[in-house]
Design an enzyme around this catalytic site. Structure first.
Site, PDB file in Angstrom:
ATOM      1  N   SER A 143      47.415  38.871  37.353  1.00  0.00           N
ATOM      2  CA  SER A 143      46.474  39.083  38.443  1.00  0.00           C
ATOM      3  C   SER A 143      45.297  39.877  37.909  1.00  0.00           C
ATOM      4  CB  SER A 143      47.147  39.838  39.593  1.00  0.00           C
ATOM      5  OG  SER A 143      46.222  40.075  40.640  1.00  0.00           O
ATOM      6  N   ALA A 144      44.115  39.257  37.904  1.00  0.00           N
ATOM      7  CA  ALA A 144      42.903  39.922  37.443  1.00  0.00           C
ATOM      8  C   ALA A 144      41.967  40.130  38.625  1.00  0.00           C
ATOM      9  CB  ALA A 144      42.246  39.098  36.343  1.00  0.00           C
TER      10      ALA A 144
ATOM     11  N   GLN B 201      44.187  34.955  40.400  1.00  0.00           N
ATOM     12  CA  GLN B 201      45.600  35.224  40.202  1.00  0.00           C
ATOM     13  C   GLN B 201      46.240  33.953  39.656  1.00  0.00           C
ATOM     14  OE1 GLN B 201      47.280  38.135  42.894  1.00  0.00           O
ATOM     15  NE2 GLN B 201      48.911  36.703  43.429  1.00  0.00           N
TER      16      GLN B 201
ATOM     17  N   ASP C 219      36.903  34.708  23.130  1.00  0.00           N
ATOM     18  CA  ASP C 219      37.888  35.757  23.429  1.00  0.00           C
ATOM     19  C   ASP C 219      39.270  35.374  22.920  1.00  0.00           C
ATOM     20  OD1 ASP C 219      38.569  38.253  24.494  1.00  0.00           O
ATOM     21  OD2 ASP C 219      39.187  37.402  26.408  1.00  0.00           O
TER      22      ASP C 219
END
Length: 437
Positions: free
Chosen positions: A121-122, A126, A278
């Site tokens: 969950s960011a 989610q 990333d």
């Protein structure tokens, strides 16, 4: 009573925007009172205020943390602490978003099962594990309710404030503050557009097909189960490249695993519209069948060919501790309009990287992102003292190169990967010719 669904949605969004403005004003007022009475440093106070304001400002804080070329060091360092893993929402909220996105199509006709407990969950989305009705294991990246309205409201406020500041304090205009905010706004809007992320994945898959690369894979996207706010992807099962002994269980030659990953990424720099920016240990997986899994294409960059050529020269010089060549390549990147004393720059780079190269490889591969950013901040500081300015995408590129350097120190501690004939830094195709159009 309003019966038009579109008009009703617009009114609801407007009400949410007004409520958000009120909420923001309240948090800012409390922060102002605290600033007047608290001895906490300004960067810390700003970071804590951003976290209280939620999704947009957390992402803004993460942008500050990853942009050492744009923001003061003390703010970049403080915002390293900005939350990425945020409290999860109850599944009922996620389920409601899914129902809104798929409209009249019942969820049962798309998904056989959805795990209610999230995998992650960011601030914006989610992630839940699920199974399609056709039997495939997938992950569903679901945008949290109201995020788009909050995002647009917040970014418009931030942009308006910076424009106002530039009028009140004309000197700020020379710092291009509003232009920086506008760039942030553009990037963040793209990040909440899962159609764009799906396109990034498709571009990468087309690149793999065009280069006949069977050693790497990206998750398949399921369009029938995806929208602008929902991204459903194949679930890849694998392990991060952080433990040499674990990697040995799935691959006889850890060096080949790393070289395959690096060759794929290097080639994508020149042949894709954008590059994965990333690839930390969590986004680069060794799958059970020996392939390398590239996941999470939410953060990408774009690169000019001349910057890539100079970066290759820079990294080669770093591997051979040739600081004079490192300095020359920094200048060749074309990020300066002043005459640079290459000898003095080389001396400063030697002071910086001599400590980095002696670092404990197990410690630096432990996922300490703050240590990576410290190196980037030091590099930016050295460059600025010599009149060199780094664009954001170069910072993303260099950070990724440092990730690879540290993978090498764990997986291939006794060999120089950059001198291995299997590693192909420069592709035969012209830098300007993209395989993906």
């Amino acid at each position: 009573m309003i019966k038009n669904p579109t008009a009703k949605k617009q009114i609801l969004n407007s009400l949410r925007s007004v409520a958000r403005l009120g909420e923001t004003a309240g948090v800012v007022l409390r922060a102002g009172i605290r600033h007047a009475t608290d001895a906490a440093p300004t960067p810390q106070l700003l970071r804590e205020t951003f976290e209280q304001l939620g999704a947009t400002y957390i992402k803004l804080g993460q942008f500050i943390a990853s942009s050492p070329s744009l923001f003061p060091r003390e703010y970049v360092e403080e915002f390293q602490r900005c939350l990425d893993q945020t409290p999860s929402l109850p599944f009922s909220y996620i389920e409601q978003t899914l129902k809104e996105e798929f409209g009249d199509t019942p969820l049962e006709s798309i998904f056989q099962h959805i795990e209610q407990a999230p995998l992650a969950s960011a601030s914006i989305a989610q992630v839940h594990a699920a199974t399609l009705v056709t039997g495939e294991d997938v992950v569903i990246k679901v945008q949290k309710p109201g995020v788009q309205t909050i995002l647009h409201t917040d970014l418009n406020v931030v942009y308006g404030v910076t424009r106002l500041f530039e009028k009140v304090v004309p000197k700020l205009k020379f710092a291009s503050l509003s232009e920086i905010v506008d760039e942030i706004r553009s990037r963040m809007v793209k990040e909440v557009d899962f159609v764009a992320e799906a396109q990034n994945i498709e571009d990468f898959q087309q690149f793999l097909d065009a280069t006949q690369n069977t050693q790497a894979v990206a998750p398949k996207v399921y369009p029938q189960a995806s929208t602008r706010r929902v991204l459903t992807m194949q679930r890849l099962y694998g392990l991060p490249l952080t433990d040499l002994e674990v990697v040995k269980q799935y691959a006889k030659d850890p060096a080949q695993v790393l070289i395959s990953a690096m060759n794929t990424w290097f080639a994508s720099l020149m042949m894709c519209k954008s590059f994965h920016a990333d690839l930390h240990a969590g986004n680069l997986l060794l799958l059970k069948d020996g392939r390398i899994g590239f996941i999470d294409f939410g953060i990408v960059g774009q690169l000019k060919p001349e910057v890539w050529g100079a970066t290759i020269g820079f990294m080669d010089a770093l591997q051979h501790t040739n600081y004079h060549e490192m300095a020359k390549n920094m200048v060749n990147m074309g990020m300066t309009h002043t005459k640079v004393d290459v000898d003095r720059l080389a001396q400063d780079m030697e002071k910086l990287f001599s400590g980095v190269l002696m670092a404990d490889p197990q410690k630096v591969m432990s996922g300490d992102v703050a240590d990576l950013n410290a190196i980037m901040l030091d590099m930016v500081g050295v460059g600025e003292r010599h009149g060199i300015h780094f664009p954001r995408d170069f910072a993303l590129l260099m950070k990724q190169m440092l990730y690879f350097d540290r993978f090498m120190r764990v997986l291939t501690p006794y060999m120089d990967v950059f001198s291995d004939s299997r590693l192909q830094l420069l592709q035969e195709s012209e830098p300007t010719s993209k395989l993906i159009h």
